[in-house]
Design an enzyme around this catalytic site. Sequence first.
Site, PDB file in Angstrom:
ATOM      1  CD  GLU A  84     -53.879  11.808   0.436  1.00 14.62           C
ATOM      2  OE1 GLU A  84     -52.936  12.436   0.927  1.00 14.62           O
ATOM      3  OE2 GLU A  84     -55.032  12.263   0.355  1.00 14.62           O
TER       4      GLU A  84
ATOM      5  CG  HIS B 184     -49.839  15.741  -0.612  1.00 15.01           C
ATOM      6  ND1 HIS B 184     -49.564  17.013  -0.193  1.00 15.01           N
ATOM      7  CD2 HIS B 184     -51.187  15.628  -0.599  1.00 15.01           C
ATOM      8  CE1 HIS B 184     -50.708  17.643   0.057  1.00 15.01           C
ATOM      9  NE2 HIS B 184     -51.707  16.828  -0.188  1.00 15.01           N
TER      10      HIS B 184
ATOM     11  CG  HIS C 162     -55.294  15.162  -3.052  1.00 17.53           C
ATOM     12  ND1 HIS C 162     -55.860  16.424  -3.079  1.00 17.53           N
ATOM     13  CD2 HIS C 162     -54.527  15.115  -1.942  1.00 17.53           C
ATOM     14  CE1 HIS C 162     -55.440  17.113  -2.025  1.00 17.53           C
ATOM     15  NE2 HIS C 162     -54.618  16.350  -1.323  1.00 17.53           N
TER      16      HIS C 162
ATOM     17  CG  ASP D 181     -53.255  19.195   1.801  1.00 15.58           C
ATOM     18  OD1 ASP D 181     -52.739  18.291   2.486  1.00 15.58           O
ATOM     19  OD2 ASP D 181     -53.975  18.977   0.804  1.00 15.58           O
TER      20      ASP D 181
END
Length: 159
Positions: free
Chosen positions: A36, A97, A99, A110
């Site tokens: 990530e 971000h 995944h 999150d």
Amino acid sequence: MDNLFFQDKNQIYNIIISKAAYEQMLLYCERANPYETGGILIGNYSLNQTTANILQITEPPKNSKHAKCNFHRSSCGLKKLLDTAWNQDQFYLGEWHYHPNASTNPSCTDISQMITLAHNSKLKCPEPILIIVGGHSNNWELFISVFSNKRYTILKQLK
Ligand SMILES: [Zn+2]
């Protein structure tokens, strides 16, 4: 490719991601896979406050922690970055971000992190944007949302 436009179904929120910022974000994701990665969104709002313009995507600050199913963004150097942005009339707009090779669904972490950030008086951003990139370089997926009053609204891509 031009800038990307996103809007929610009630047409309250509009987000534009600059082409350069979008391509930069995907490049960071491609490099980080299978881990990530993430950073912050910087830009400005239109005069009538209805449109957020994402102009810069930052890479992970130093000391951020990367794992295959977790990313923790550190705040290292963030103040300096935002002070520089401020001088260009640009501000903190939210978070992004990745995944890796997975769906873009936000995790409970999150969501709770975004609610915490919305209440962070230093960031002065009561309605932060969360972008999650999923998939991989052959098939990117994008989740775009705005957090407000402990809830989030999903935006769809218009063009
Ligand atoms: Zn996540």
